[in-house]
Design an enzyme around this catalytic site. Structure first.
Site, PDB file in Angstrom:
ATOM      1  N   GLU A 132     -18.632   5.437 -20.762  1.00  0.00           N
ATOM      2  CA  GLU A 132     -17.675   4.705 -20.396  1.00  0.00           C
ATOM      3  C   GLU A 132     -18.040   3.629 -19.229  1.00  0.00           C
ATOM      4  O   GLU A 132     -17.431   3.715 -17.971  1.00  0.00           O
ATOM      5  CB  GLU A 132     -16.474   5.620 -19.564  1.00  0.00           C
ATOM      6  N   GLU A 182     -14.856  12.573 -26.121  1.00  0.00           N
ATOM      7  CA  GLU A 182     -14.222  13.375 -25.135  1.00  0.00           C
ATOM      8  C   GLU A 182     -12.573  13.432 -25.569  1.00  0.00           C
ATOM      9  O   GLU A 182     -12.245  12.385 -25.650  1.00  0.00           O
ATOM     10  CB  GLU A 182     -14.330  12.770 -23.599  1.00  0.00           C
TER      11      GLU A 182
HETATM   12  C1  FCB Z   1     -13.835  10.786 -18.260  1.00  0.00           C
HETATM   13  C2  FCB Z   1     -15.190  11.174 -17.581  1.00  0.00           C
HETATM   14  C3  FCB Z   1     -15.479  12.584 -17.612  1.00  0.00           C
HETATM   15  C4  FCB Z   1     -14.361  13.161 -17.080  1.00  0.00           C
HETATM   16  C5  FCB Z   1     -13.015  12.889 -17.946  1.00  0.00           C
HETATM   17  C6  FCB Z   1     -12.093  13.909 -17.470  1.00  0.00           C
HETATM   18  O1  FCB Z   1     -13.511   9.493 -17.977  1.00  0.00           O
HETATM   19  O2  FCB Z   1     -16.023  10.650 -18.754  1.00  0.00           O
HETATM   20  O3  FCB Z   1     -16.653  12.500 -16.860  1.00  0.00           O
HETATM   21  O4  FCB Z   1     -14.462  12.912 -15.684  1.00  0.00           O
HETATM   22  O5  FCB Z   1     -12.844  11.730 -17.730  1.00  0.00           O
END
Ligand code: FCB
Length: 453
Positions: free
Chosen positions: A161, A357
């Site tokens: 990210e 994620e």
């Molecule tokens: C994302 C991050 C991860 C975590 C989630 C909730 O942006 O990559 O580390 O904090 O959010």
């Protein structure tokens, strides 16, 4: 990665490992930031976190019982190169050796992220991502990791990210390194992209392990001041496009198209790209990639700037949806929308996608019996898995889904106040208790595997 669909879980080093002073680990910008007053909601730090550095065996056993085929973790750069440069620290490398071997011994594919925001403090002191040299340091670090782990890692993720690291860390100052570079953000953009390209090149020298990047994506929804889509004006729609350029395309177009997106002149400091981008940079950044990691949580409501702000948009809460404990709207279809948008924008240039994620925070208070019945999380994940299936049925080549997160952990500026885990962690005792969502995910994986034969 193995053939077929990968079901996985994700974590990151600073959020789970703890042991920040052990085995020669250097300091990262998150060690510094979390120890400054008033940075973290509950005053906590990642000094101990989930103590995963010592308890990784137990955590891998939890993953094996869950039945995941892949585990996405990140490597703490300051464990490998305590100052961000020079020879590898053998004790630091040895930890990831042990972790990777433990995973492989349990039939779980190691997916290793090289950088999940924990820059060595010494590199920050030398300018961090504002300095071009940081990209070269990152390539050296990637080379060290390639030599140590490429024979066993199944998928490399270069950066996590970069857009969140840019916005939260370098504009709003809510994450480390806590900067406010509103007038001149593009060095941080270009040097992260260059780091990705150079690191991918370095990793290629160590064998055929596939390489990707994990970007945070969020459909930009124009909304009016009341947070509703139907009250958006033309100005709100224009602002949403500008936001999408920053959030979704800025760190993807250079990688998949070999060029920066149009429309960057809406942002202060964009003219700097003319001098930042040197011969050969875009070729390195745009070299073919094997995988695109998609981190998705929610769509973002965007409106025209309504007050004095250094950015050409306002972020507005999207109304009309349930919210997580973080306040984020629950919109599973936004994930389908995002995956389809990526395919539409990049066409054949879009590599296989992994949802690296997906997850949510809820209160997760244990009942008197100790059990944690997180029905809302089950609903959330069920909806998002459904969205992935719809995108796949619509022709997007999605190869995996990783829940954020295996464990409740240190949620950056929110400290331990936001629990994202399938497994509850009592941070006073380090006792792990699988939640109802863990059993749900285990059953989903087993059923999917049985169905695929
Ligand atoms: C994302 C991050 C991860 C975590 C989630 C909730 O942006 O990559 O580390 O904090 O959010």
């Amino acid at each position: 990665m193995r053939d077929g669909f990968s079901w996985g879980v994700s974590t990151s080093a600073y959020q789970v490992e703890g042991a920040v002073r052990e085995d020669g680990r250097g300091l990262s910008i998150w060690d510094t930031f979390a120890h400054e007053p008033d940075r973290i909601a509950d005053g906590s730090t990642g000094d101990v976190a989930c103590d995963h550095y010592h308890r990784y065996g137990q955590d891998v056993a939890l993953m094996a019982d869950l039945g995941v085929s892949a585990y996405r973790f990140s490597i703490a750069w300051p464990r490998i190169q305590p100052t961000g440069a020079g020879a590898a620290n053998p004790a630091g490398v040895a930890f990831y050796d042990r972790l990777v071997d433990e995973l492989l011994g349990r039939g779980i594919d190691p997916v290793a992220t090289l950088f999940h925001w924990d820059l060595p403090q010494d590199l920050q002191d030398a300018g961090g991502w504002t300095a071009r040299d940081t990209a070269y340091r990152f390539a050296d670090y990637a080379d060290v990791l390639g030599a140590a782990l490429a024979d066993r890692v199944r998928l490399w993720i270069t950066l996590n990210e970069p857009v969140v690291h840019l916005i939260f860390g370098h504009l709003w100052g809510m994450h480390a390194p806590g900067l406010h570079l509103f007038e001149d953000p593009f060095p941080v953009v270009h040097h992260q992209l260059l780091a990705h390209g150079l690191a991918a090149g370095a990793l290629r020298g160590h064998g055929p392990t596939p390489i990707g990047i994990a970007n945070n994506y969020s459909p930009a929804w124009p909304v009016g001041p009341d947070g509703r889509r139907d009250s958006a004006t033309a100005a709100d729609r224009a602002a949403a496009q500008v936001y999408a350029t920053l959030q979704n395309w800025l760190f993807t177009d250079p990688i998949l198209r070999g060029e920066y997106p149009a429309g960057l002149d809406a942002f202060p400091g964009a003219a700097a790209l003319e001098t930042l981008v040197r011969d050969g940079d875009l070729a390195a950044i745009g070299a073919p990639l094997d995988a695109l990691g998609v981190n998705y949580y929610n769509p973002t409501g965007v409106g025209a700037p309504s007050h004095d702000t250094p950015l050409p948009f306002d972020i507005r809460l999207v109304e009309g949806y349930p919210r997580t404990y973080f306040g984020w709207p629950v919109v599973p279809d936004g994930l389908r929308e995002m995956l389809v948008s990526l395919r539409e924008r990049y066409g054949a240039a879009l590599p296989p996608v992994y949802v690296t994620e997906s997850g949510c925070a809820y209160a997760d208070v244990p009942a008197a019996t100790g059990s944690i019945v997180d029905s809302e999380r089950i609903g959330y994940l069920d909806g998002h898995v459904g969205a992935v299936r719809q995108a796949a049925a619509g022709g997007v080549d999605v190869r995996g889904y990783f829940v954020w997160s295996l464990l409740d952990n240190f949620e950056w500026g929110e400290g331990f106040t936001k629990r994202f885990g399938l497994v509850h962690v009592d941070f006073a005792t380090q006792v792990r208790t699988p939640k109802a969502s863990y059993a749900w995910y285990r059953d989903l994986i087993a059923a999917d595997r049985a169905g695929r034969g």
